[in-house]
Design an enzyme around this catalytic site. Structure first.
Site, PDB file in Angstrom:
ATOM      1  N   ASP A  65       0.683  -1.283  -0.130  1.00  0.00           N
ATOM      2  CA  ASP A  65       0.020   0.033  -0.039  1.00  0.00           C
ATOM      3  C   ASP A  65       0.922   1.486   0.024  1.00  0.00           C
ATOM      4  O   ASP A  65       1.994   1.342   0.582  1.00  0.00           O
ATOM      5  CB  ASP A  65      -0.847   0.167   1.244  1.00  0.00           C
ATOM      6  N   TYR A  67       2.084   4.897   1.303  1.00  0.00           N
ATOM      7  CA  TYR A  67       2.113   5.460   2.779  1.00  0.00           C
ATOM      8  C   TYR A  67       0.989   6.558   2.876  1.00  0.00           C
ATOM      9  O   TYR A  67       0.415   7.089   1.878  1.00  0.00           O
ATOM     10  CB  TYR A  67       3.325   6.410   3.035  1.00  0.00           C
ATOM     11  N   PHE A  78       7.867   1.714  -0.675  1.00  0.00           N
ATOM     12  CA  PHE A  78       8.880   1.967   0.436  1.00  0.00           C
ATOM     13  C   PHE A  78       9.382   3.387   0.391  1.00  0.00           C
ATOM     14  O   PHE A  78      10.212   3.876   1.072  1.00  0.00           O
ATOM     15  CB  PHE A  78       9.882   1.058   0.284  1.00  0.00           C
ATOM     16  N   HIS A 187       9.653  -9.286   5.925  1.00  0.00           N
ATOM     17  CA  HIS A 187       9.370  -7.918   5.491  1.00  0.00           C
ATOM     18  C   HIS A 187      10.129  -6.934   6.258  1.00  0.00           C
ATOM     19  O   HIS A 187      10.750  -7.593   7.501  1.00  0.00           O
ATOM     20  CB  HIS A 187       7.976  -7.576   5.858  1.00  0.00           C
TER      21      HIS A 187
END
Length: 221
Positions: A65, A67, A78, A187
């Site tokens: 998703d 931010y 990221f 992750h």
């Protein structure tokens, strides 16, 4: 939502843009951006594709998703805009690069510099409502981004796919491993990293080694 995407991608993805699900998705996104604060800014929804033309692509990193905080999302998974504080996952990515390649921790969390070198920084969902994580999931974005991954798998060779965490690892079924390489690990979020599932994966040196073996220029991480 107007689909303004780098011309190298248009012929490959036009069939998706013409589907009923994508037309519904466009209507949903347009309404959300009209009635709520959403991220990233409209012009950056397809930034991952704009910064990384199809012909240049040699690495894919899959996020989930965008931010959802003020000024963070810039259309690359990221990544955050210059001068924005680095989120925890990005901090752990940079720490791993630091230990893997002895590259100093960078000031900017903007990963456009990776995308320009051929790293597609693809979120599975390309938009989100402000301060509401996951608010645009299951509206059609995942169908679209799965089609993107399949297209890359079909039309390219020697791409390195970096699958971080359980969600990203599910995408392995879309990738032809006879033509491409997959590197999978935990992750980079603190929850996973602090349990020992992230640090020490050496994905950045391994990626460059795989690229060099294929006769491709390594990434300057």
């Amino acid at each position: 939502m107007d689909v303004t995407i780098h011309q190298s991608w248009k012929p490959l993805l036009q069939a998706e843009f013409d589907t009923p699900y994508f037309e519904n998705l466009q209507r949903f996104v347009k309404k959300e951006y009209t009635t709520h604060k959403c991220y990233p800014p409209g012009k950056q929804i397809f930034a991952a594709f704009d910064w990384c033309p199809f012909d240049n692509l040699k690495v894919v990193i899959i996020g989930q998703d965008p931010y959802h905080g003020i000024g963070q999302a810039n259309g690359l998974c990221f990544s955050v805009n210059d001068s924005i504080a680095h989120p925890p996952s990005l901090i752990n990515i940079f720490k791993e690069i630091e230990s893997d390649l002895s590259i100093p921790y960078p000031k900017s969390g903007n990963l456009e510099r990776w995308a320009k070198q051929g790293v597609l920084l693809l979120n599975a969902t390309l938009t989100v409502r402000a301060h509401q994580a996951g608010s645009h999931q299951k509206r059609g974005w995942e169908i679209f981004t799965d089609a993107v991954i399949r297209t890359i798998s079909d039309k390219k060779e020697n791409v390195v796919f970096l699958l971080w965490g359980g969600f990203a690892k599910q995408k392995s079924k879309l990738i032809d491993t006879s033509k491409h390489k997959i590197l999978a690990t935990g992750h980079p979020s603190p929850l996973s990293a602090n349990r020992g599932y992230w640090f020490g994966n050496k994905h950045f040196s391994k990626t460059n080694s795989l690229l060099e073996q294929a006769g491709l220029k390594p990434i300057e991480w």
